[in-house]
Design a protein around this motif. Structure first.
Motif, PDB file in Angstrom:
ATOM      1  N   ASN A  33       0.823  -1.196   0.000  1.00 21.71           N
ATOM      2  CA  ASN A  33       0.000   0.000   0.000  1.00 21.71           C
ATOM      3  C   ASN A  33       0.868   1.262   0.000  1.00 21.71           C
ATOM      4  O   ASN A  33       0.650   2.192  -0.789  1.00 21.71           O
ATOM      5  CB  ASN A  33      -0.915  -0.004   1.227  1.00 21.71           C
ATOM      6  N   GLN A  34       1.875   1.305   0.864  1.00 24.01           N
ATOM      7  CA  GLN A  34       2.752   2.474   0.921  1.00 24.01           C
ATOM      8  C   GLN A  34       3.570   2.610  -0.361  1.00 24.01           C
ATOM      9  O   GLN A  34       3.823   3.721  -0.831  1.00 24.01           O
ATOM     10  CB  GLN A  34       3.675   2.375   2.136  1.00 24.01           C
ATOM     11  N   LEU A  35       3.982   1.488  -0.932  1.00 28.69           N
ATOM     12  CA  LEU A  35       4.737   1.523  -2.185  1.00 28.69           C
ATOM     13  C   LEU A  35       3.921   2.204  -3.280  1.00 28.69           C
ATOM     14  O   LEU A  35       4.425   3.088  -3.992  1.00 28.69           O
ATOM     15  CB  LEU A  35       5.105   0.108  -2.612  1.00 28.69           C
ATOM     16  N   ALA A  36       2.675   1.796  -3.435  1.00 28.87           N
ATOM     17  CA  ALA A  36       1.833   2.380  -4.479  1.00 28.87           C
ATOM     18  C   ALA A  36       1.645   3.875  -4.264  1.00 28.87           C
ATOM     19  O   ALA A  36       1.708   4.671  -5.216  1.00 28.87           O
ATOM     20  CB  ALA A  36       0.479   1.669  -4.514  1.00 28.87           C
ATOM     21  N   THR A  37       1.440   4.273  -3.005  1.00 24.91           N
ATOM     22  CA  THR A  37       1.252   5.691  -2.709  1.00 24.91           C
ATOM     23  C   THR A  37       2.523   6.480  -2.979  1.00 24.91           C
ATOM     24  O   THR A  37       2.478   7.580  -3.550  1.00 24.91           O
ATOM     25  CB  THR A  37       0.807   5.884  -1.248  1.00 24.91           C
ATOM     26  N   ALA A  38       3.675   5.955  -2.570  1.00 24.19           N
ATOM     27  CA  ALA A  38       4.945   6.661  -2.790  1.00 24.19           C
ATOM     28  C   ALA A  38       5.217   6.851  -4.279  1.00 24.19           C
ATOM     29  O   ALA A  38       5.641   7.936  -4.720  1.00 24.19           O
ATOM     30  CB  ALA A  38       6.087   5.887  -2.137  1.00 24.19           C
ATOM     31  N   ARG A  39       4.973   5.821  -5.068  1.00 24.73           N
ATOM     32  CA  ARG A  39       5.195   5.943  -6.510  1.00 24.73           C
ATOM     33  C   ARG A  39       4.241   6.961  -7.135  1.00 24.73           C
ATOM     34  O   ARG A  39       4.629   7.752  -7.996  1.00 24.73           O
ATOM     35  CB  ARG A  39       5.025   4.577  -7.170  1.00 24.73           C
ATOM     36  N   ARG A  40       2.996   6.939  -6.707  1.00 25.27           N
ATOM     37  CA  ARG A  40       2.034   7.902  -7.240  1.00 25.27           C
ATOM     38  C   ARG A  40       2.424   9.326  -6.870  1.00 25.27           C
ATOM     39  O   ARG A  40       2.373  10.235  -7.709  1.00 25.27           O
ATOM     40  CB  ARG A  40       0.635   7.577  -6.715  1.00 25.27           C
ATOM     41  N   ARG A  41       2.832   9.525  -5.633  1.00 21.96           N
ATOM     42  CA  ARG A  41       3.235  10.858  -5.194  1.00 21.96           C
ATOM     43  C   ARG A  41       4.460  11.347  -5.969  1.00 21.96           C
ATOM     44  O   ARG A  41       4.547  12.527  -6.319  1.00 21.96           O
ATOM     45  CB  ARG A  41       3.541  10.849  -3.695  1.00 21.96           C
ATOM     46  N   GLY A  96       6.539  15.107 -10.119  1.00 20.79           N
ATOM     47  CA  GLY A  96       7.571  15.180 -11.148  1.00 20.79           C
ATOM     48  C   GLY A  96       8.924  14.715 -10.661  1.00 20.79           C
ATOM     49  O   GLY A  96       9.966  15.124 -11.187  1.00 20.79           O
ATOM     50  N   MET A  97       8.926  13.814  -9.678  1.00 17.27           N
ATOM     51  CA  MET A  97      10.172  13.342  -9.060  1.00 17.27           C
ATOM     52  C   MET A  97      10.501  11.894  -9.409  1.00 17.27           C
ATOM     53  O   MET A  97      11.388  11.299  -8.799  1.00 17.27           O
ATOM     54  CB  MET A  97      10.071  13.481  -7.525  1.00 17.27           C
ATOM     55  N   SER A  98       9.807  11.316 -10.370  1.00 17.90           N
ATOM     56  CA  SER A  98      10.033   9.904 -10.694  1.00 17.90           C
ATOM     57  C   SER A  98      11.449   9.642 -11.182  1.00 17.90           C
ATOM     58  O   SER A  98      12.007   8.553 -10.965  1.00 17.90           O
ATOM     59  CB  SER A  98       9.031   9.436 -11.752  1.00 17.90           C
ATOM     60  N   ALA A  99      12.067  10.620 -11.854  1.00 16.30           N
ATOM     61  CA  ALA A  99      13.422  10.435 -12.374  1.00 16.30           C
ATOM     62  C   ALA A  99      14.468  10.465 -11.263  1.00 16.30           C
ATOM     63  O   ALA A  99      15.582   9.949 -11.446  1.00 16.30           O
ATOM     64  CB  ALA A  99      13.738  11.503 -13.415  1.00 16.30           C
TER      65      ALA A  99
END
Length: 410
Positions: A208-216, A221-224
């Motif tokens: 659950n936290q993983l999915a939220t962190a990736r979405r955030r 704009g911090m995925s890179a």
């Protein structure tokens, strides 16, 4: 029988303050003579009396959850303050003392957080709905002790200060590779990437936290500059300039303290700095709170300094600084309770009254351990080199405040 045992137990125990008890048969008795602190309770069933005699710590929370222990004014704080100020192990029945000793002796086996168990334990607590946590956490969803340079500041301000205090101890520079062990919903990782220019890898065991962190990260704009993984820290084989871990060591367990610090040493670059932030106890080691372990944090263990330092010594890392934050978590938890109570109507749309009593008892019991018992928060600043950090703490407080830096970064 159980009423008589309970009566004798309270007569010995309550010497400071006053506790008024109404028994299932309607009779009442007051224990203690001092006016403050004071609390009043009603025990509604003989079975509750029996449980309170056999296993007082566990039964206290369970009976409150089940409403067989009713507290006047729902004053959990008042009751726990009376009990904590009178807590003397020798005044408990011999079977309760023996059971506590048995649990302490077996805790290394009972809380062996192997990778499989660790994932299930994390899911028990952290895979509850994000919506529940949003009701009482700050905007960044920091589920750990805030830092209050001014006790009057807001929770959101104090969590900004916490992240800035940790970042200052890490001495982060743009482009550094940072590992966040137990990254939660990604708030710390996103802050270090956005405000300090780091490249952050966060690992968690909560889907659950993983999915939220990736979405955030995507929304910011911090995925890179961030990578979030569903991975046990023990399975990492990389090297990082900085390692940060906030509120995760409490889930490691005594049997794995050595593995934990050894792995931090393995993952940390020779010139690197690590910052480990954990709840800790300044009392000698003892049995952990059984109610918290059963209902809130299965597998959890609050370490003492005497348990952590041998593992740290064996790791070969330098303890560059050890800071003890004392009442900061009590202030944090009080904010959480106030926010939770303000949103009870929303909570009731998804959870029943028993859950609400459990959650309120959890929050109050936790801040009471920081105010009346021996709990605090430890921050360990670690490195392979003795000069990996400045020789004094002056650098932490020089220049702009954390709030000023955060506003400038926006």
């Amino acid at each position: 029988m159980w009423k008589d045992i309970f009566d004798r137990m309270l007569m010995r125990l309550i010497q400071t303050g006053q506790l008024h008890v109404t028994f299932p048969d309607g009779r009442a008795k007051t224990y203690g003579t001092q006016a403050e602190p004071a609390a009043s309770v009603r025990v509604t069933e003989d079975a509750a009396l029996r449980a309170l005699c056999l296993n007082p710590e566990l039964a206290l929370g369970e009976c409150y959850m089940n409403n067989t222990l009713q507290i006047a004014g729902d004053d959990i704080e008042g009751l726990l303050r009376v009990l904590l100020r009178n807590r003397r192990h020798d005044d408990l029945p011999i079977w309760a003392r023996a059971y506590a000793a048995l649990r302490y002796g077996a805790q290394s086996w009972l809380r062996r957080n192997t990778p499989g168990l660790a994932r299930r334990n994390v899911a028990h607590h952290y895979d509850l709905s994000d919506e529940l946590y949003r009701l009482f956490l700050d905007e960044d969803m920091q589920y750990s002790c805030a830092y209050f340079p001014d006790p009057a500041m807001s929770l959101d301000q104090a969590q900004v200060e916490k992240k800035a205090h940790i970042a200052a101890k890490l001495r982060i520079e743009p482009g550094m590779r940072v590992l966040d062990i137990g990254c939660g919903w990604g708030g710390m990782a996103l802050t270090l990437a956005r405000d300090y220019g780091a490249h952050v890898t966060g690992v968690t065991l909560s889907e659950n936290q993983l999915a939220t962190a990736r979405r955030r990260a995507a929304e910011a704009g911090m995925s890179a500059r961030t990578e979030f993984r569903l991975q046990d820290y023990r399975d990492l084989h990389e090297s990082f300039d900085r390692v940060v871990s906030v509120g995760m060591l409490e889930h490691v367990g005594v049997a794995f303290f050595g593995d934990y610090f050894a792995q931090v040493a393995n993952l940390l670059d020779r010139d690197g700095v690590a910052l480990i932030h954990t709840i800790g106890s300044l009392a000698p080691p003892g049995a952990q709170a059984e109610w918290i372990n059963k209902y809130i944090f299965p597998g959890g263990y609050i370490p003492t300094l005497s348990q952590l330092t041998p593992a740290l010594e064996r790791s070969g890392l330098w303890a560059l600084d050890i800071e003890v934050l004392r009442l900061h978590y009590a202030l944090t938890l009080r904010h959480w309770l106030t926010r939770f109570d303000a949103n009870l109507d929303t909570v009731r749309q998804s959870y029943d009254e028993r859950f609400i009593r459990m959650w309120r008892y959890y929050l109050v019991a936790c801040y009471m351990t920081f105010e009346e018992d021996h709990q605090a928060v430890f921050q360990f600043q670690l490195g392979h080199r003795r000069d990996a950090a400045p020789l004094t703490r002056d650098y932490l407080y020089a220049g702009r405040s954390a709030g000023d830096f955060h506003e400038a970064a926006e």
